[in-house]
Design a protein around this motif. Sequence first.
Motif, PDB file in Angstrom:
ATOM      1  N   MET A 134       0.769  -1.257  -0.062  1.00  0.00           N
ATOM      2  CA  MET A 134      -0.020  -0.016   0.071  1.00  0.00           C
ATOM      3  C   MET A 134       0.843   1.301   0.076  1.00  0.00           C
ATOM      4  N   ILE A 135       2.041   1.139   0.544  1.00  0.00           N
ATOM      5  CA  ILE A 135       3.055   2.234   0.509  1.00  0.00           C
ATOM      6  C   ILE A 135       3.414   2.661  -0.811  1.00  0.00           C
ATOM      7  N   ALA A 136       3.776   1.340  -1.495  1.00  0.00           N
ATOM      8  CA  ALA A 136       4.190   1.391  -2.891  1.00  0.00           C
ATOM      9  C   ALA A 136       3.177   2.102  -3.714  1.00  0.00           C
ATOM     10  N   PHE A 137       1.922   1.619  -3.446  1.00  0.00           N
ATOM     11  CA  PHE A 137       0.595   2.226  -4.211  1.00  0.00           C
ATOM     12  C   PHE A 137       0.695   3.671  -3.933  1.00  0.00           C
ATOM     13  N   TYR A 192       9.698 -16.504  -3.639  1.00  0.00           N
ATOM     14  CA  TYR A 192       9.085 -15.492  -4.545  1.00  0.00           C
ATOM     15  C   TYR A 192       8.454 -14.329  -3.703  1.00  0.00           C
ATOM     16  N   ILE A 193       7.869 -14.544  -2.668  1.00  0.00           N
ATOM     17  CA  ILE A 193       7.292 -13.217  -1.921  1.00  0.00           C
ATOM     18  C   ILE A 193       8.192 -12.493  -1.226  1.00  0.00           C
ATOM     19  N   ILE A 194       9.072 -12.878  -0.578  1.00  0.00           N
ATOM     20  CA  ILE A 194      10.186 -12.363   0.436  1.00  0.00           C
ATOM     21  C   ILE A 194      11.058 -11.474  -0.383  1.00  0.00           C
ATOM     22  N   TYR A 195      11.741 -12.141  -1.346  1.00  0.00           N
ATOM     23  CA  TYR A 195      12.857 -11.448  -1.979  1.00  0.00           C
ATOM     24  C   TYR A 195      12.032 -10.513  -3.083  1.00  0.00           C
ATOM     25  N   GLY A 196      11.293 -10.890  -3.492  1.00  0.00           N
ATOM     26  CA  GLY A 196      10.419 -10.115  -4.660  1.00  0.00           C
ATOM     27  C   GLY A 196      10.019  -8.825  -4.070  1.00  0.00           C
ATOM     28  N   LEU A 197       9.341  -8.948  -2.878  1.00  0.00           N
ATOM     29  CA  LEU A 197       8.673  -7.705  -2.134  1.00  0.00           C
ATOM     30  C   LEU A 197       9.775  -6.709  -1.847  1.00  0.00           C
ATOM     31  N   LEU A 198      11.017  -7.230  -1.234  1.00  0.00           N
ATOM     32  CA  LEU A 198      12.197  -6.639  -0.444  1.00  0.00           C
ATOM     33  C   LEU A 198      12.809  -5.870  -1.494  1.00  0.00           C
ATOM     34  N   LEU A 199      13.061  -6.456  -2.602  1.00  0.00           N
ATOM     35  CA  LEU A 199      13.666  -5.780  -3.933  1.00  0.00           C
ATOM     36  C   LEU A 199      12.696  -4.656  -4.642  1.00  0.00           C
ATOM     37  N   THR A 200      11.424  -4.874  -4.564  1.00  0.00           N
ATOM     38  CA  THR A 200      10.483  -4.091  -5.160  1.00  0.00           C
ATOM     39  C   THR A 200      10.510  -2.790  -4.317  1.00  0.00           C
ATOM     40  N   THR A 201      10.491  -2.892  -3.113  1.00  0.00           N
ATOM     41  CA  THR A 201      10.398  -1.541  -2.311  1.00  0.00           C
ATOM     42  C   THR A 201      11.805  -1.134  -2.447  1.00  0.00           C
ATOM     43  N   ILE A 202      12.925  -1.712  -2.426  1.00  0.00           N
ATOM     44  CA  ILE A 202      14.382  -0.907  -2.698  1.00  0.00           C
ATOM     45  C   ILE A 202      14.229  -0.234  -4.179  1.00  0.00           C
ATOM     46  N   CYS A 203      13.617  -0.965  -5.222  1.00  0.00           N
ATOM     47  CA  CYS A 203      13.660  -0.200  -6.403  1.00  0.00           C
ATOM     48  C   CYS A 203      12.669   0.978  -6.426  1.00  0.00           C
ATOM     49  N   TYR A 204      11.684   1.048  -5.520  1.00  0.00           N
ATOM     50  CA  TYR A 204      10.612   2.276  -5.458  1.00  0.00           C
ATOM     51  C   TYR A 204      11.437   3.502  -4.956  1.00  0.00           C
ATOM     52  N   THR A 205      12.258   3.063  -3.824  1.00  0.00           N
ATOM     53  CA  THR A 205      12.944   3.885  -3.310  1.00  0.00           C
ATOM     54  C   THR A 205      14.220   4.750  -4.213  1.00  0.00           C
ATOM     55  N   LEU A 206      14.766   3.744  -4.870  1.00  0.00           N
ATOM     56  CA  LEU A 206      15.830   4.176  -6.002  1.00  0.00           C
ATOM     57  C   LEU A 206      15.216   4.900  -7.035  1.00  0.00           C
ATOM     58  N   PHE A 207      14.146   4.851  -7.409  1.00  0.00           N
ATOM     59  CA  PHE A 207      13.431   5.936  -8.276  1.00  0.00           C
ATOM     60  C   PHE A 207      13.189   7.028  -8.023  1.00  0.00           C
ATOM     61  N   ALA A 220      17.544   9.262 -16.994  1.00  0.00           N
ATOM     62  CA  ALA A 220      18.312   7.819 -17.249  1.00  0.00           C
ATOM     63  C   ALA A 220      18.081   7.041 -15.954  1.00  0.00           C
ATOM     64  N   MET A 221      18.497   7.487 -14.865  1.00  0.00           N
ATOM     65  CA  MET A 221      18.426   6.628 -13.515  1.00  0.00           C
ATOM     66  C   MET A 221      17.149   6.399 -13.285  1.00  0.00           C
ATOM     67  N   GLY A 222      16.036   7.257 -13.438  1.00  0.00           N
ATOM     68  CA  GLY A 222      14.711   6.793 -13.077  1.00  0.00           C
ATOM     69  C   GLY A 222      14.186   5.632 -14.217  1.00  0.00           C
ATOM     70  N   THR A 223      14.523   5.652 -15.391  1.00  0.00           N
ATOM     71  CA  THR A 223      14.282   4.668 -16.169  1.00  0.00           C
ATOM     72  C   THR A 223      14.879   3.307 -15.816  1.00  0.00           C
ATOM     73  N   ILE A 224      16.305   3.326 -15.261  1.00  0.00           N
ATOM     74  CA  ILE A 224      16.933   2.088 -14.936  1.00  0.00           C
ATOM     75  C   ILE A 224      16.177   1.715 -13.695  1.00  0.00           C
ATOM     76  N   SER A 225      15.855   2.557 -12.734  1.00  0.00           N
ATOM     77  CA  SER A 225      15.171   1.956 -11.414  1.00  0.00           C
ATOM     78  C   SER A 225      13.829   1.232 -11.937  1.00  0.00           C
ATOM     79  N   PHE A 226      12.983   1.750 -12.915  1.00  0.00           N
ATOM     80  CA  PHE A 226      11.778   1.496 -13.341  1.00  0.00           C
ATOM     81  C   PHE A 226      11.877  -0.091 -13.922  1.00  0.00           C
ATOM     82  N   ILE A 227      13.127  -0.138 -14.659  1.00  0.00           N
ATOM     83  CA  ILE A 227      13.243  -1.392 -15.364  1.00  0.00           C
ATOM     84  C   ILE A 227      13.588  -2.704 -14.262  1.00  0.00           C
ATOM     85  N   ALA A 228      14.243  -2.223 -13.122  1.00  0.00           N
ATOM     86  CA  ALA A 228      14.507  -3.102 -12.142  1.00  0.00           C
ATOM     87  C   ALA A 228      13.494  -3.465 -11.381  1.00  0.00           C
ATOM     88  N   LEU A 229      12.514  -2.360 -11.299  1.00  0.00           N
ATOM     89  CA  LEU A 229      11.100  -2.621 -10.476  1.00  0.00           C
ATOM     90  C   LEU A 229      10.440  -3.474 -11.118  1.00  0.00           C
TER      91      LEU A 229
END
Length: 403
Positions: A227-230, A281-296, A303-312
Amino acid sequence: MRIIRKYRLILFGFGFSYLGNWVNLVALNLLVWHLTESPTAMASIFIVGPIARILTSFFAGSIIDRYNKQKLMIYSDIIRGILILLLPFTSSIWLIYGVLFLSNIASSFFGPSSTYYISKYVPDKDKQSFNAILGIFSSGSFLIGPALAGFIIALSDVSVAIWFNALTFFVCALAIFKLPVVDGRQDMHRQRLTWQMLKEDYGIVYAYIKKERAFAKVFLYFQGALMIAFALDSQEATFIKQNLQASDSLYGVMVSIAGIGAIIGGAMAARYAKRFSTRQYIIYGLLLTTICYTLFYLSPNVAMGTISFIALGICMSFCNAGYSTFYQLSVPSAIMGRFGSVSTMGVNMLQIVFTLALGILADWLSLQLVCIVFGILAIFISLLLYVFMHSKSAYEGLKEEIV
């Protein structure tokens, strides 16, 4: 692939609807931005839906569990298609919110009904692969949708892009109509909805949550971070245009390029669905997803925003496939509608709080700073989920297929 051939009709119906949703999201964001140029107004797009779903959730689950889910999905798509057709004819932001409100009431019946249908239609051995492939269709829409929206808007205007979304709802309804019946009987026994029935239904859901404490903890941690990600999603367009100084067309291109990562991630999630557990799938996927949001939101340029989007996109594909499988395996189909509606109520309350707080704070303070703080909070909750799902109580309380 075998899974695609076996489930091609439902994948096509849902996938085409996903495409329309992404086209509509880009068009709607631009429509509201040009009307208001306000972060709060943009955030409100993401608040209207949760409010509608909360109000409907008081009774939707009781109806869903007692009626034919396939028919409910068809009716929901037809109603949403008609409402979206009307959206371009509205002349004020409040009328736009009103149409979105009614559309999301219909969506409240589609979501739990579709989850039930998938849980019955797709065998357990195919669920994680199916969810990953459905994620590819969603990701493909994520890639194609914004680009298609930009193309449609360039050739015509925002209204045509929104009407395209209405068409996808009608096509999805037709695809669902052609699917086999899984309820066991075509005409479900209809009961009059009463306060006593609602009270009993809430009691059943509460008893299930009280009994399945491990499931409840995973659900709360996952949904809290999501919900924070949303909420962060609600400020995506504002950040890209205001902080990264991107044009309307570049905004569409950025979101479209991000879909490349989502497609890659979806293909990887489908490829390794039987090799890795749902828990991983859940624990590693969610952790890396939230990290990618923060990096964005830490990005200093496009350019950096797009790279973060791809990783997300890559990380979220694993996250979504794992959680969908976890939910379908854990919640009994007999109460899936009621549990889905009750949980939707709580989840959407969280989404409203986080989204509204983010929008207001972004108006008062720095948009980038506020989004980074929210991203760090999501990472912290993801770490709590990681720790819990490695605990003894999780191994004992969750189904063997999950851990």
